[in-house]
Design a protein around this motif. Sequence first.
Motif, PDB file in Angstrom:
ATOM      1  N   TYR A  24      -8.808  -5.568  -8.755  1.00 40.37           N
ATOM      2  CA  TYR A  24      -8.878  -4.105  -8.721  1.00 40.37           C
ATOM      3  C   TYR A  24     -10.039  -3.609  -9.575  1.00 40.37           C
ATOM      4  CZ  TYR A  24      -4.255  -4.248  -6.588  1.00 40.37           C
ATOM      5  OH  TYR A  24      -3.212  -4.474  -5.737  1.00 40.37           O
ATOM      6  N   LEU A  75      -1.967  -0.036   9.773  1.00 41.72           N
ATOM      7  CA  LEU A  75      -2.607   0.201   8.473  1.00 41.72           C
ATOM      8  C   LEU A  75      -2.291  -0.938   7.510  1.00 41.72           C
ATOM      9  CD1 LEU A  75      -2.011   4.033   7.938  1.00 41.72           C
ATOM     10  CD2 LEU A  75      -4.163   2.895   8.523  1.00 41.72           C
ATOM     11  N   TYR A  76      -1.074  -1.441   7.595  1.00 44.08           N
ATOM     12  CA  TYR A  76      -0.691  -2.545   6.720  1.00 44.08           C
ATOM     13  C   TYR A  76      -1.468  -3.807   7.090  1.00 44.08           C
ATOM     14  CZ  TYR A  76       2.057  -6.065   4.274  1.00 44.08           C
ATOM     15  OH  TYR A  76       2.433  -7.105   3.460  1.00 44.08           O
ATOM     16  N   GLN A  94      -4.375  -3.983   8.395  1.00 43.91           N
ATOM     17  CA  GLN A  94      -5.765  -3.810   7.969  1.00 43.91           C
ATOM     18  C   GLN A  94      -5.927  -4.061   6.466  1.00 43.91           C
ATOM     19  OE1 GLN A  94      -6.935   0.129   9.190  1.00 43.91           O
ATOM     20  NE2 GLN A  94      -6.956  -0.384  11.375  1.00 43.91           N
ATOM     21  N   SER A  95      -4.877  -3.774   5.693  1.00 43.97           N
ATOM     22  CA  SER A  95      -4.968  -3.926   4.231  1.00 43.97           C
ATOM     23  C   SER A  95      -5.054  -5.383   3.804  1.00 43.97           C
ATOM     24  CB  SER A  95      -3.766  -3.252   3.552  1.00 43.97           C
ATOM     25  OG  SER A  95      -2.569  -3.979   3.788  1.00 43.97           O
ATOM     26  N   PRO A 129       0.832  -1.212   0.000  1.00 41.70           N
ATOM     27  CA  PRO A 129       0.000   0.000   0.000  1.00 41.70           C
ATOM     28  C   PRO A 129       0.860   1.253   0.000  1.00 41.70           C
ATOM     29  CG  PRO A 129      -0.807  -1.576   1.620  1.00 41.70           C
ATOM     30  CD  PRO A 129       0.509  -2.100   1.127  1.00 41.70           C
ATOM     31  N   SER A 172       0.386   4.002   1.367  1.00 40.95           N
ATOM     32  CA  SER A 172       0.442   4.607   2.699  1.00 40.95           C
ATOM     33  C   SER A 172       1.469   3.954   3.605  1.00 40.95           C
ATOM     34  CB  SER A 172      -0.942   4.530   3.366  1.00 40.95           C
ATOM     35  OG  SER A 172      -1.366   3.178   3.460  1.00 40.95           O
ATOM     36  N   CYS A 173       1.946   2.759   3.226  1.00 43.15           N
ATOM     37  CA  CYS A 173       2.900   2.025   4.058  1.00 43.15           C
ATOM     38  C   CYS A 173       4.330   2.073   3.514  1.00 43.15           C
ATOM     39  CB  CYS A 173       2.453   0.575   4.210  1.00 43.15           C
ATOM     40  SG  CYS A 173       0.811   0.370   4.911  1.00 43.15           S
ATOM     41  N   ASP A 212      -1.774   1.145  -4.385  1.00 46.97           N
ATOM     42  CA  ASP A 212      -0.636   0.264  -4.143  1.00 46.97           C
ATOM     43  C   ASP A 212       0.546   0.622  -5.032  1.00 46.97           C
ATOM     44  OD1 ASP A 212      -1.984  -1.269  -2.243  1.00 46.97           O
ATOM     45  OD2 ASP A 212      -2.856  -2.565  -3.779  1.00 46.97           O
ATOM     46  N   ALA A 217      -8.184  -6.233   1.944  1.00 46.06           N
ATOM     47  CA  ALA A 217      -8.455  -5.644   0.627  1.00 46.06           C
ATOM     48  C   ALA A 217      -8.574  -6.755  -0.415  1.00 46.06           C
ATOM     49  CB  ALA A 217      -7.341  -4.680   0.237  1.00 46.06           C
TER      50      ALA A 217
END
Length: 312
Positions: free
Chosen positions: A177, A166-167, A169-170, A98, A100-101, A138, A173
């Motif tokens: 896509y 956060l990772y 939690q992903s 991700p 964000s990570c 990603d 997903a």
Amino acid sequence: MEKPTHLKFLVSNASAGSVIGKGGSTITDFQKESGARIQLSRNQEFFPGTADRIIMLSGKIDDVLKAMDLILNKLLSEIQSEDGDDAEQRSKVRLVVPNSCCGAIIGKGGVTIKSFIEESGASIKISPQDNNFIGLADRIVTLAGSFEEQMQAIDLILSKLSEDHLYLQSMNAPLSYPSVLFAGFHHVPYPFVPPPVGPAAYNNYGPQYNNYGPPNGGGGRYMNNTKEDRANSLTIGVADEHIGVVVGRGGRNISEISQTSGARIKISDRGDFMAGTSNRKVTITGSLRSIRAAEAMIKQKVDSVAEINEPL
């Protein structure tokens, strides 16, 4: 109690078949031996901008690493049987992380990723965020080196990521896509060298993609559309010295690309170049989806040989 973690990475369609095995025998054995859960995206469900499927390993860190060890060993042994002893040095692992990570892997001023490179001996490259795909959150982390170096880098990266809530939690997903939209052609430096002049018709590249092409039609791709979806064609320019890797030994590569994507691929004769260049014309014909898949696979083949020949 240790929280479950996960690891996503990309494999070609052919490699996905090797991981699954006949009747699912290989993936079942790997799950039993490692204790990790192994999931794959469905056939034709690729990571955006590629023709590669996604594998997700989930479970305790040690179980995930064991499953990765089993899978990479299997894929590497198959590559070596075809390409010889240099296959290990040319193999790469592409992790899906991700956006964000990614900061956790990089660290302040790049200190974390530098330490991972030094400790593992592997090359670690993080792709820029791809703004060509709306909704894609990603990025790809590419690892290169020997098998041991890659596994050490994976251990370091996974351990670091697993500290990030956060990772973790992903992990929920989806592997596909469906909500990601293609917002334009992917323009990065690779040897699909554009012709110096001439318009390119980008309209009608699927209903949600209309008019997203660059202004003035810049680029080395020419899309010609007819009323029948199967009769679309796209012509791209590939540097003459890289045609061999697209064709493959005895035509193996181009046959695999055609069969996997469902597109027909024709390469111009030697000396028949795109105007003003030394790039051969590669014409891809078929449905819009098959054309995109074939183009991504050709790009991947060219990228692989281009990186090998990069000056140090």
